[in-house]
Design a protein around this motif. Structure first.
Motif, mmCIF file in Angstrom:
data_model
loop_
_atom_site.group_PDB
_atom_site.id
_atom_site.type_symbol
_atom_site.label_atom_id
_atom_site.label_comp_id
_atom_site.label_asym_id
_atom_site.label_seq_id
_atom_site.Cartn_x
_atom_site.Cartn_y
_atom_site.Cartn_z
ATOM 1 N N ARG A 112 0.713 -1.050 -0.041
ATOM 2 C CA ARG A 112 -0.029 0.239 0.031
ATOM 3 C C ARG A 112 0.875 1.172 0.047
ATOM 4 N N ALA A 113 1.880 1.176 0.779
ATOM 5 C CA ALA A 113 2.908 2.572 0.805
ATOM 6 C C ALA A 113 3.476 2.654 -0.593
ATOM 7 N N PHE A 114 3.851 1.559 -1.418
ATOM 8 C CA PHE A 114 4.506 1.848 -2.563
ATOM 9 C C PHE A 114 3.130 2.279 -3.381
ATOM 10 N N GLY A 115 2.086 1.741 -3.544
ATOM 11 C CA GLY A 115 0.788 2.096 -4.312
ATOM 12 C C GLY A 115 0.529 3.690 -3.973
ATOM 13 N N ASP A 116 0.854 4.139 -2.699
ATOM 14 C CA ASP A 116 0.497 5.380 -2.278
ATOM 15 C C ASP A 116 1.206 6.279 -3.067
ATOM 16 N N VAL A 117 2.543 5.868 -3.813
ATOM 17 C CA VAL A 117 3.218 6.909 -4.364
ATOM 18 C C VAL A 117 3.475 6.603 -5.809
ATOM 19 N N GLY A 118 2.452 5.972 -6.393
ATOM 20 C CA GLY A 118 2.363 6.089 -7.817
ATOM 21 C C GLY A 118 2.745 4.783 -8.416
#
Ligand SMILES: [Zn+2]
Length: 287
Positions: A112-118
């Motif tokens: 999710r943390a990777f997804g949050d930055v695109g």
């Protein structure tokens, strides 16, 4: 529970070509000691005998397993913050917006943390309860592992395995599948316990990194490099974490005072490339 012994996963040597390395006390639900053995040909350390693929699930009792427990309050906030920090440190390894896969993603916090930055993120995870938690948060995660899920070839610019490779029945098979799923020029990031760390040597059978029978293999910088070579990946770097978790956890307390107390020694161990947690970065060479 069915137990099995296997030849060395790294070099193929027979079980008779290994020597006892460490004996660990029984864990639930089966009352028996667990033994790690070291291959005298290549140095790989493996649990022998071990629960087979059908039996291992009993040792991951859904959300009771520590890695799957939902956090709340301050702990949840701290973990989310740590994941943001981690993602910022790791971004230079992947192009902007890259397609990333996490293998053994648990409930999906790092994804999710990777997804949050695109980034375009996907996960696979063998534990159904953990997958459900990840899916409820809108993440694209499927049940399975690198043996059961057929991944699209040469499709990902990054594959992440965070404290997962030591859990699989054949790291060689897993790394082969991972290599084939990576695009040329893509990178694999592997977090692993380091069996040659100061904390492992210090605490012996009480070292938290053993975690038998969930950890089926234990790697050193040398054995993971040999694995990468075998599957055609190039070792770029190994970073040793200064976090004192394994010193504190092995000593029996994970409280903040214990962590602070152990920090100087864990930081020194990391500086000497001998702490208990390592981040291995590997490259799939371009054609
Ligand atoms: Zn071997």
């Amino acid at each position: 529970m069915q137990l099995e012994t296997v030849p060395c996963d790294l070099c193929g040597a027979a079980l008779s070509e290994s020597v006892p390395y460490c004996t660990l006390p029984p864990t639930f639900p089966e009352a028996q000691e667990w033994r790690f053995r070291k291959c005298i040909c290549c140095g790989l350390i493996a649990l022998q005998p071990r629960p087979d693929r059908q039996s291992i699930g009993a040792f991951y009792p859904d959300l009771d397993y520590h890695a799957f427990q939902p956090d709340s309050g301050l702990k949840r906030w701290v973990k989310a913050w740590l994941n943001r920090v981690r993602v910022n440190q790791l971004r230079p390894h992947f192009p902007k917006g890259a397609r990333l896969l996490e293998v053994g993603c648990g409930t999906g916090e790092l994804l999710r943390a990777f997804g949050d930055v695109g980034y375009q993120v996907e996960g696979i995870e063998p534990n159904q309860a953990a997958v459900k938690v990840a899916q409820q948060q809108g993440l694209s995660v499927q049940v399975g592992n690198l043996e059961s899920v057929v991944l699209p070839p040469q499709s990902y610019q990054g594959v992440i395995m965070k404290y997962a490779l030591e859990h699989v029945h054949s790291p060689r098979q897993a790394l082969t599948a991972l290599e084939s799923a990576l695009k040329p020029g893509g990178r694999a990031l592997l977090w692993l316990p380091n069996v040659e760390s100061w904390d492992a040597g210090w605490f012996k059978s009480r070292w938290r990194g053993y975690d038998a029978p969930r950890h089926l293999y234990l790697f050193s910088p040398k054995t993971i490099e040999s694995y990468l070579e075998k599957v055609g990946l190039k070792l770029m770097s190994i970073r040793f974490s200064p976090m004192p978790n394994d010193f504190a956890g092995s000593a029996g307390s994970m409280g903040l005072p214990a962590m602070a107390l152990w920090f100087p020694i864990s930081a020194l161990a990391a500086a000497r490339r001998a702490s208990g947690r390592m981040l291995v970065v590997a490259l799939k060479p371009s054609l």
